[in-house]
Motif scaffolding. Structure first.
Motif, mmCIF file in Angstrom:
data_model
loop_
_atom_site.group_PDB
_atom_site.id
_atom_site.type_symbol
_atom_site.label_atom_id
_atom_site.label_comp_id
_atom_site.label_asym_id
_atom_site.label_seq_id
_atom_site.Cartn_x
_atom_site.Cartn_y
_atom_site.Cartn_z
ATOM 1 N N ALA A 95 -3.661 -2.586 -4.969
ATOM 2 C CA ALA A 95 -3.429 -2.643 -3.443
ATOM 3 C C ALA A 95 -4.203 -3.923 -2.985
ATOM 4 O O ALA A 95 -3.298 -4.355 -1.908
ATOM 5 C CB ALA A 95 -3.987 -1.523 -2.814
ATOM 6 N N ALA A 98 -1.616 -6.507 -3.119
ATOM 7 C CA ALA A 98 -0.533 -6.138 -2.537
ATOM 8 C C ALA A 98 -0.704 -6.567 -0.877
ATOM 9 O O ALA A 98 0.001 -7.284 -0.052
ATOM 10 C CB ALA A 98 -0.050 -4.783 -2.423
ATOM 11 N N ARG A 99 -2.082 -6.482 -0.639
ATOM 12 C CA ARG A 99 -2.460 -6.713 0.870
ATOM 13 C C ARG A 99 -2.483 -8.192 0.796
ATOM 14 O O ARG A 99 -2.198 -8.900 2.089
ATOM 15 C CB ARG A 99 -3.791 -6.276 1.281
ATOM 16 N N ASP A 103 3.770 -7.327 -0.826
ATOM 17 C CA ASP A 103 3.946 -6.204 -1.709
ATOM 18 C C ASP A 103 4.750 -6.389 -2.707
ATOM 19 O O ASP A 103 4.865 -5.646 -3.719
ATOM 20 C CB ASP A 103 4.170 -4.659 -0.944
ATOM 21 N N SER A 104 5.543 -7.417 -2.505
ATOM 22 C CA SER A 104 6.749 -7.838 -3.614
ATOM 23 C C SER A 104 6.174 -9.167 -4.337
ATOM 24 O O SER A 104 7.276 -9.678 -4.592
ATOM 25 C CB SER A 104 8.098 -7.842 -3.227
ATOM 26 N N ILE A 108 2.566 -8.764 -8.721
ATOM 27 C CA ILE A 108 2.805 -7.651 -8.674
ATOM 28 C C ILE A 108 4.041 -6.838 -9.515
ATOM 29 O O ILE A 108 4.130 -6.146 -9.995
ATOM 30 C CB ILE A 108 2.794 -6.856 -7.105
ATOM 31 N N ILE A 169 -0.695 1.983 1.428
ATOM 32 C CA ILE A 169 -0.274 0.408 1.395
ATOM 33 C C ILE A 169 1.011 0.510 0.329
ATOM 34 O O ILE A 169 0.577 0.936 -0.947
ATOM 35 C CB ILE A 169 -1.556 -0.363 0.725
ATOM 36 N N ALA A 170 2.008 -0.167 0.614
ATOM 37 C CA ALA A 170 2.974 -0.098 -0.182
ATOM 38 C C ALA A 170 2.997 -1.134 -1.419
ATOM 39 O O ALA A 170 2.501 -2.142 -1.198
ATOM 40 C CB ALA A 170 4.479 -0.468 0.879
ATOM 41 N N ILE A 171 3.480 -0.730 -2.472
ATOM 42 C CA ILE A 171 3.640 -1.490 -3.596
ATOM 43 C C ILE A 171 5.072 -1.412 -4.180
ATOM 44 O O ILE A 171 5.785 -0.333 -4.265
ATOM 45 C CB ILE A 171 2.701 -1.067 -4.667
ATOM 46 N N SER A 172 5.620 -2.607 -4.333
ATOM 47 C CA SER A 172 7.101 -2.416 -4.402
ATOM 48 C C SER A 172 7.703 -2.106 -5.967
ATOM 49 O O SER A 172 6.685 -2.148 -6.919
ATOM 50 C CB SER A 172 7.611 -3.858 -4.227
ATOM 51 N N ARG A 261 4.492 4.109 -5.860
ATOM 52 C CA ARG A 261 4.806 2.813 -5.117
ATOM 53 C C ARG A 261 4.151 2.893 -3.912
ATOM 54 O O ARG A 261 4.494 2.203 -2.861
ATOM 55 C CB ARG A 261 6.280 3.018 -4.804
ATOM 56 N N GLY A 262 2.751 3.157 -3.912
ATOM 57 C CA GLY A 262 1.861 2.945 -2.746
ATOM 58 C C GLY A 262 0.537 3.595 -3.131
ATOM 59 O O GLY A 262 0.354 4.212 -3.933
#
Lengths: 364, 298
Positions: A95, A98-99, A103-104, A108, A169-172, A261-262
């Motif tokens: 995360a 991603a931050r 996130d993409s 990642i 927190i989104a992760i693609s 995905r998050g």
């Protein structure tokens, strides 16, 4: 070694090396490879809906985590009430990428295997730090140390703006050789990744237990003074056990982040730590295949409880908080009942069933 | 500025003394049977809820229901010991501790089944609402009465352990189980009694804290878990340590939320500080302030 490599009718070991084989007979090896290849083939034959695929993914994630918890609680005999927090460390490693990078970012989406490994290493570092009191102390106090790590972790995540204060927190989606994964293949793809990770970590731990480093865990658990006299440093061994547990937990956490995905803090609370402990106890502490039975049993129980709560919720008055109540209630009961009546867990049933079929129709 | 300091000090001592009462029960169980009772927080919450249920739903006057809930938890904790832990005597200590983790989960589940799991309640006001203030420091009647009851109970417990036959037999068991068996003390009975008195003191602490902060399950859980840092700080096997560390921890928490929160971009430090202290204590002075030095070492 007996002359018949296919069927062992007894113990014919003539050297320690023979005894340490993973597969005693060729039959064992064949069955194992058939079983593993079935695990790889079945999703191609039966299309499961995403809902059940997610359940299976969940079980596999839990298996990776429980392999870690079993090292520290089962093999080294130290209670860890903070295993979910170590998983959280892994998940939040992903995360934090991603931050900071978005996130993409390519790290990642493309370099995810490396990122998962890195999460494992971060988990290991945190595990070793929390295990540091083990240099001086025994299990009672270590339970407290892991508990306090759990509380500090929860607070930190909820407090820091960097971690979105515990919000998701989104992760693609990740890329595979065929391109970006779609929604439909997501759980299907991660099933294979998880399966590979589970098999690898299973072999890792199985091999670890045959080496000096694995045996010293059990030696310290059974009698630390004797272990000390044999030249094993009990404190360092425990710190190292915590580090290993943190490693597997970190990997499991990173996988959790990718599959969902998050990342949100609500997947890594004290309740989850207790659930993982329940899985380890039910499966059988101090056995490798206990780490597989426990998650399967507890996750199935959880599913049953959910559908039961849904069913009972229609009959009972709505202020009966059945859905939230059943989970801790059933997990607690399972922990207590297993510890009271079957402290060796499901792994013991497996052992009994195995020796029964092996000897059948002769009883002794 | 000075009065703010004293205000924080006073409210810290109020909370801390209730912590002390809660930690007392924990130390009792540890002292007699070497069991780390992780379900203690849930017993505290249960005590608070039983007190409320007796007053709010049954309609018994609060003084009576406070006493009655202590009696109920006395027998509740005793039966917990009898049903679950009595069978495990002689098992490795790690599985006994894990049984208490299981109990913690079970009690959580039972509390979630009741309305207390989801709805917040607060006790009916039975004391004057206005604050008592002297020299700029004010304290509410609820807090004052809570502290007085706590002080009386801690005094009573100290007398019980120092002078009464049962208390002396409990101390004997904690000292040496075989020796106390040989002079005719029933060790299982003492274990049961230790759990029962722990339940009693936990219910008292729960009732008092419930009156001060209201009945929110999460708050009570957090209150219950804070008992662990306190007993480590005080030394696991010292009753004096539990009392002193409880007050220290209460004061630290109040000062943290009074001075740190909102100042350095910090928030909610009172919740996390006990655990940071716990980790530091474990690293540098694991026997705590008053614990016996021959703790289990590697």
């Amino acid at each position: 070694m007996s002359t018949n490599r296919w069927l062992a009718t007894g113990n014919y070991f003539t050297s320690y090396k023979d005894e340490q084989r993973i597969f005693i007979t060729h039959l064992d090896r064949t069955f194992f490879s058939i079983f593993i290849s079935l695990l790889f083939i079945w999703p191609l034959l039966f299309k499961l809906s995403n809902k059940y695929m997610l359940v299976i993914d969940n079980i596999l994630i839990a298996i990776v985590a429980i392999i870690g918890l079993n090292i520290v609680t089962g093999f080294a005999g130290l209670i860890s009430i903070g295993h979910a927090a170590f998983m959280g460390v892994g998940a939040y490693t992903v995360a934090s990428f991603a931050r900071t990078l978005g996130d993409s970012h390519v790290i990642i989406t493309h370099a995810w295997p490396l990122l998962i490994l890195l999460s494992g290493l971060t988990g290991a570092v945190f595990g070793a730090i929390v295990g540091l009191p083990a240099m001086r102390l025994k299990h009672l106090y270590l339970a407290m140390a892991t508990l306090s790590f759990q509380m500090i972790f929860t607070w930190t995540i909820n407090f820091l703006e960097f971690f979105n204060q515990g919000q998701t927190i989104a992760i693609s989606n990740v890329f595979w050789f065929t391109g970006k994964l779609g929604r439909k293949d997501h759980y299907f793809f991660w099933y294979y990744v998880l399966l590979v990770v589970v098999i690898l970590s299973g072999f890792m731990v199985r091999n670890l237990l045959r080496t000096r480093y694995g045996r010293c865990l059990g030696a310290v658990r059974d009698n630390d003074r004797a272990a000390d006299a044999m030249g094993i440093h009990p404190g360092l061994t425990k710190v190292y056990a915590f580090g290993l547990a943190g490693f597997f937990a970190g990997i499991a956490g990173a996988l959790h982040a990718y599959v969902y995905r998050g990342v949100g803090f609500e997947s890594f609370t004290l309740h989850h730590s207790i659930t993982y402990l329940a899985m380890a106890i039910v499966g059988g502490l101090g056995t490798l295949h206990g780490s597989f039975w426990g998650p399967i049993a507890i996750m199935t129980l959880e599913l049953q409880m959910e559908s039961f709560a849904e069913y009972a919720g229609r009959i009972l008055p709505s202020d009966w908080n059945l859905a939230t109540a059943l989970k801790p209630l059933s997990f607690g009961l399972v922990i207590v009942l297993f510890l009271m009546f079957e402290p060796r867990g499901i792994a013991n049933w497996w052992r009994i069933a195995r020796s029964y079929t092996k000897l059948w129709p002769f009883r002794y | 500025m000075m009065s703010y300091f004293f205000q924080l000090l006073v409210s810290g001592i109020v909370v801390g003394s209730i912590y002390a009462l809660a930690a007392l029960g924990f130390v009792l169980i540890y002292k007699s049977s070497k069991v780390l009772n992780l379900a203690h927080g849930q017993i505290i919450a249960a005590g608070a809820f039983i007190t409320y249920a007796l007053t709010g739903w049954v309609g018994i006057p609060i003084y009576l229901s406070f006493l009655l809930s202590m009696v109920i938890t006395f027998f509740l904790a005793m039966s917990v010991e009898k049903i679950f832990l009595r069978r495990l005597i002689g098992e490795p200590i790690i599985s006994i501790i894990m049984v208490t983790i299981g109990l913690m989960s079970i009690l959580d589940g039972i509390i979630f089944l009741t309305p207390f799991g989801s709805v917040n309640f607060s006790f009916p006001q039975f004391l004057p609402q206005e604050l008592i203030s002297f020299g700029g420091v004010s304290i509410s009647w609820t807090q004052l009465v809570g502290v007085i009851i706590t002080a009386i109970m801690i005094g009573g417990f100290s007398w019980f352990f120092k002078k009464s036959t049962v208390g002396i037999s409990m101390r004997a068991v904690s000292d040496d189980q075989f020796a106390s068996m040989s002079v005719g003390i029933s060790v299982p009975r003492v274990f049961g009694l230790a759990w029962a008195t722990a339940g009693l003191s936990a219910a008292a602490a729960g009732g008092i804290i419930g009156n001060i902060t209201g009945l929110n399950f999460e708050t009570l859980q957090a209150f219950g878990i804070t008992v662990f840092p306190i007993v480590i700080l005080g030394g696991l096997d010292s009753i004096l340590g539990a009392v002193v560390a409880g007050i220290i921890m209460g004061v630290i928490q109040q000062f943290a939320s009074g001075y740190l929160d909102g100042n350095f971009g910090l928030n909610g430090t009172a919740e996390v500080l006990p655990y940071i202290i716990l980790l530091i204590i474990l690293l540098f002075k694991p026997h705590g302030l008053f614990g016996i030095h021959e703790i289990e070492r590697v």
